[in-house]
Design a protein around this motif. Structure first.
Motif, PDB file in Angstrom:
ATOM      1  N   ALA A   1      -7.356   7.772  -2.230  1.00  0.00           N
ATOM      2  CA  ALA A   1      -6.168   8.394  -1.639  1.00  0.00           C
ATOM      3  C   ALA A   1      -5.094   7.357  -1.317  1.00  0.00           C
ATOM      4  CB  ALA A   1      -6.554   9.146  -0.365  1.00  0.00           C
ATOM      5  N   ILE A   2      -5.290   6.119  -1.795  1.00  0.00           N
ATOM      6  CA  ILE A   2      -4.341   5.050  -1.500  1.00  0.00           C
ATOM      7  C   ILE A   2      -4.175   4.158  -2.727  1.00  0.00           C
ATOM      8  CG2 ILE A   2      -6.084   3.420  -0.628  1.00  0.00           C
ATOM      9  CD1 ILE A   2      -4.023   2.642   1.556  1.00  0.00           C
ATOM     10  N   TYR A   3      -2.991   3.598  -2.866  1.00  0.00           N
ATOM     11  CA  TYR A   3      -2.708   2.597  -3.900  1.00  0.00           C
ATOM     12  C   TYR A   3      -2.532   1.275  -3.170  1.00  0.00           C
ATOM     13  CZ  TYR A   3      -0.022   0.037  -7.460  1.00  0.00           C
ATOM     14  OH  TYR A   3       0.430  -0.891  -8.351  1.00  0.00           O
ATOM     15  N   TYR A   4      -3.182   0.231  -3.698  1.00  0.00           N
ATOM     16  CA  TYR A   4      -3.130  -1.047  -2.990  1.00  0.00           C
ATOM     17  C   TYR A   4      -3.083  -2.205  -3.974  1.00  0.00           C
ATOM     18  CZ  TYR A   4      -4.943  -5.114  -0.428  1.00  0.00           C
ATOM     19  OH  TYR A   4      -5.131  -6.374   0.090  1.00  0.00           O
ATOM     20  N   CYS A   5      -2.119  -3.083  -3.802  1.00  0.00           N
ATOM     21  CA  CYS A   5      -2.111  -4.329  -4.578  1.00  0.00           C
ATOM     22  C   CYS A   5      -1.603  -5.461  -3.700  1.00  0.00           C
ATOM     23  CB  CYS A   5      -1.285  -4.211  -5.861  1.00  0.00           C
ATOM     24  SG  CYS A   5       0.467  -3.928  -5.630  1.00  0.00           S
ATOM     25  N   LYS A   6      -2.123  -6.650  -3.969  1.00  0.00           N
ATOM     26  CA  LYS A   6      -1.698  -7.848  -3.247  1.00  0.00           C
ATOM     27  C   LYS A   6      -0.698  -8.577  -4.129  1.00  0.00           C
ATOM     28  CE  LYS A   6      -4.723 -10.008  -0.649  1.00  0.00           C
ATOM     29  NZ  LYS A   6      -4.168  -9.995   0.722  1.00  0.00           N
ATOM     30  N   LEU A   7       0.478  -8.850  -3.584  1.00  0.00           N
ATOM     31  CA  LEU A   7       1.556  -9.484  -4.324  1.00  0.00           C
ATOM     32  C   LEU A   7       1.709 -10.933  -3.867  1.00  0.00           C
ATOM     33  CD1 LEU A   7       4.192  -6.588  -4.027  1.00  0.00           C
ATOM     34  CD2 LEU A   7       2.420  -6.900  -5.787  1.00  0.00           C
ATOM     35  N   PHE A   8       1.830 -11.849  -4.826  1.00  0.00           N
ATOM     36  CA  PHE A   8       1.996 -13.269  -4.514  1.00  0.00           C
ATOM     37  C   PHE A   8       3.242 -13.752  -5.257  1.00  0.00           C
ATOM     38  CE2 PHE A   8      -0.602 -17.493  -4.017  1.00  0.00           C
ATOM     39  CZ  PHE A   8       0.512 -18.077  -3.403  1.00  0.00           C
ATOM     40  N   PHE A   9       4.318 -14.010  -4.504  1.00  0.00           N
ATOM     41  CA  PHE A   9       5.596 -14.443  -5.074  1.00  0.00           C
ATOM     42  C   PHE A   9       5.698 -15.969  -5.043  1.00  0.00           C
ATOM     43  CE2 PHE A   9       6.101 -10.313  -3.093  1.00  0.00           C
ATOM     44  CZ  PHE A   9       6.807  -9.574  -4.030  1.00  0.00           C
ATOM     45  N   PHE A  10       6.337 -16.539  -6.071  1.00  0.00           N
ATOM     46  CA  PHE A  10       6.547 -17.985  -6.068  1.00  0.00           C
ATOM     47  C   PHE A  10       7.891 -18.325  -6.704  1.00  0.00           C
ATOM     48  CE2 PHE A  10       4.226 -16.878  -9.905  1.00  0.00           C
ATOM     49  CZ  PHE A  10       4.845 -17.605 -10.917  1.00  0.00           C
TER      50      PHE A  10
ATOM     51  N   LYS B   1       0.843  -1.194   0.000  1.00  0.00           N
ATOM     52  CA  LYS B   1       0.000   0.000   0.000  1.00  0.00           C
ATOM     53  C   LYS B   1       0.877   1.243   0.000  1.00  0.00           C
ATOM     54  CE  LYS B   1      -3.679  -2.339   2.588  1.00  0.00           C
ATOM     55  NZ  LYS B   1      -4.509  -2.367   3.802  1.00  0.00           N
ATOM     56  N   MET B   2       0.391   2.314  -0.629  1.00  0.00           N
ATOM     57  CA  MET B   2       1.101   3.590  -0.585  1.00  0.00           C
ATOM     58  C   MET B   2       0.100   4.724  -0.773  1.00  0.00           C
ATOM     59  SD  MET B   2       2.957   3.783  -4.302  1.00  0.00           S
ATOM     60  CE  MET B   2       1.973   4.090  -5.777  1.00  0.00           C
ATOM     61  N   THR B   3       0.523   5.912  -0.404  1.00  0.00           N
ATOM     62  CA  THR B   3      -0.389   7.064  -0.462  1.00  0.00           C
ATOM     63  C   THR B   3       0.154   8.196  -1.342  1.00  0.00           C
ATOM     64  OG1 THR B   3       0.607   7.898   1.585  1.00  0.00           O
ATOM     65  CG2 THR B   3      -1.400   6.593   1.801  1.00  0.00           C
ATOM     66  N   SER B   4       1.194   7.904  -2.130  1.00  0.00           N
ATOM     67  CA  SER B   4       1.703   8.912  -3.062  1.00  0.00           C
ATOM     68  C   SER B   4       2.197   8.205  -4.321  1.00  0.00           C
ATOM     69  CB  SER B   4       2.843   9.730  -2.444  1.00  0.00           C
ATOM     70  OG  SER B   4       3.913   8.890  -2.064  1.00  0.00           O
ATOM     71  N   ASN B   5       2.220   8.915  -5.434  1.00  0.00           N
ATOM     72  CA  ASN B   5       2.633   8.324  -6.703  1.00  0.00           C
ATOM     73  C   ASN B   5       4.121   7.982  -6.710  1.00  0.00           C
ATOM     74  OD1 ASN B   5       0.046   8.634  -7.746  1.00  0.00           O
ATOM     75  ND2 ASN B   5       0.503  10.617  -8.670  1.00  0.00           N
ATOM     76  N   VAL B   6       4.470   6.900  -7.394  1.00  0.00           N
ATOM     77  CA  VAL B   6       5.862   6.512  -7.601  1.00  0.00           C
ATOM     78  C   VAL B   6       6.068   6.353  -9.101  1.00  0.00           C
ATOM     79  CG1 VAL B   6       7.598   4.730  -7.261  1.00  0.00           C
ATOM     80  CG2 VAL B   6       6.091   5.347  -5.371  1.00  0.00           C
ATOM     81  N   VAL B   7       7.063   7.062  -9.661  1.00  0.00           N
ATOM     82  CA  VAL B   7       7.284   7.052 -11.109  1.00  0.00           C
ATOM     83  C   VAL B   7       8.643   6.436 -11.425  1.00  0.00           C
ATOM     84  CG1 VAL B   7       7.488   8.465 -13.185  1.00  0.00           C
ATOM     85  CG2 VAL B   7       5.821   9.078 -11.411  1.00  0.00           C
ATOM     86  N   LYS B   8       8.622   5.374 -12.222  1.00  0.00           N
ATOM     87  CA  LYS B   8       9.823   4.712 -12.723  1.00  0.00           C
ATOM     88  C   LYS B   8      10.804   4.326 -11.625  1.00  0.00           C
ATOM     89  CE  LYS B   8       9.641   7.017 -17.231  1.00  0.00           C
ATOM     90  NZ  LYS B   8      10.256   8.040 -18.088  1.00  0.00           N
ATOM     91  N   SER B   9      10.290   3.700 -10.577  1.00  0.00           N
ATOM     92  CA  SER B   9      11.184   3.183  -9.545  1.00  0.00           C
ATOM     93  C   SER B   9      11.884   1.938 -10.082  1.00  0.00           C
ATOM     94  CB  SER B   9      10.408   2.854  -8.262  1.00  0.00           C
ATOM     95  OG  SER B   9       9.458   1.838  -8.495  1.00  0.00           O
TER      96      SER B   9
END
Length: 277
Positions: free
Chosen positions: A85-94, A26-34
């Motif tokens: 006002a929030i960015y949210y994604c669920k990540l599933f690593f394998f 989750k984050m509350t501000s934009n991230v560009v080309k990290s």
């Protein structure tokens, strides 16, 4: 900009990388080309916001109606807030180990796959929504049970996606375990008309900027800055000649900070200003 090693930065124990791992990002501000070094293949289930990713030879953008399966490697990630006002994604690593176990158990053909895209777009549906809810439900399970639960959930998801997308998805899974050769030229030439900086293109090639420049000059017999500028100006000239857009509408797309710098470079190259085309 520092390189983020994922999923390592999300792990409590940095020394032990599990075969399966779920993380709520989750984050509350934009991230560009990290800059992201993705150490494991990963599902990215976007819940709220917008996402764009650049890999060696391609780029893809998705919204909350889509999810991605991403191949491990170097990526540039842009993650943007939408109406919330929030960015949210669920990540599933394998891990590759778990992927191989699944393929050996559930697929018959040992196919050889080359030149597949490093991502697979998944259309979110009622099953995906229910599945993500079930992942959230088991997140509070005792650690002793978590590995077994995630194993079951991983197999369930893979079986569903093979049923939904058929051979296309199965072939994509095989492409994840095929080691790729040098994709240097493919990467460079796929980014000709992007507004990525040289440092960012070098990162996608898994090289430092100095190593990238040496390899570029060896391959193309000229400096990357001059080569890219010439290619981009030629494309801009074609667009202007076809009347597709105006100079003021395309200078940023071709890597220029302002119209004046674009006009000067264009005139130096072609002897006329963009407005005269």
């Amino acid at each position: 900009m520092p390189i983020e090693n994922i999923p390592e930065i999300y792990l409590d124990n940095k020394k032990e990388k599990p075969d399966l791992f779920v993380y709520d990002f989750k984050m509350t501000s934009n991230v560009v080309k990290s800059k992201v070094n993705l150490g494991m293949n990963m599902f990215s289930f976007l819940q709220v916001g917008k996402k764009q990713v650049h890999f060696a030879g391609t780029a893809v953008a998705v919204n909350k109606d889509q999810s991605l399966l991403l191949k491990k490697g170097n990526w540039l990630w842009t993650e943007l807030l939408d109406t919330e006002a929030i960015y949210y994604c669920k990540l599933f690593f394998f891990s590759e180990k778990r992927l191989l176990e699944f393929l050996e158990k559930h697929t018959e053909n040992k196919v050889v796959v080359t030149n597949e895209e490093p991502y697979f777009i998944i259309r979110n549906d009622a099953y995906i929504t229910s599945y993500l809810n079930s992942l959230s439900t088991i997140s509070d399970a005792p650690a002793v049970f978590m590995e077994n639960l995630l194993s079951v959930k991983f197999e369930e998801l893979m079986l569903y996606l093979i049923q939904k997308y058929g051979k296309k998805f199965e072939l994509y899974l095989y492409s994840l375990i095929i080691s790729e050769g040098s994709a240097f030229k493919k990467t460079v030439e796929s980014k000709i008309h992007s507004n990525l900086k040289l440092e960012e293109i070098a990162f996608l090639c898994h090289m430092s900027l100095s190593t990238f420049k040496r390899n570029f000059i060896k391959e193309y017999k000229t400096s990357p800055g001059k080569w890219l500028q010439d290619k981009r100006l030629q494309k801009a000239k074609r667009l202007l000649e076809e009347g597709i857009c105006k100079p003021s509408e395309l200078y940023m797309e071709f890597g220029y900070n302002n119209l004046s710098n674009f006009s000067i470079a264009f005139k130096n190259k072609f002897g006329i200003s963009p407005n005269q085309v």
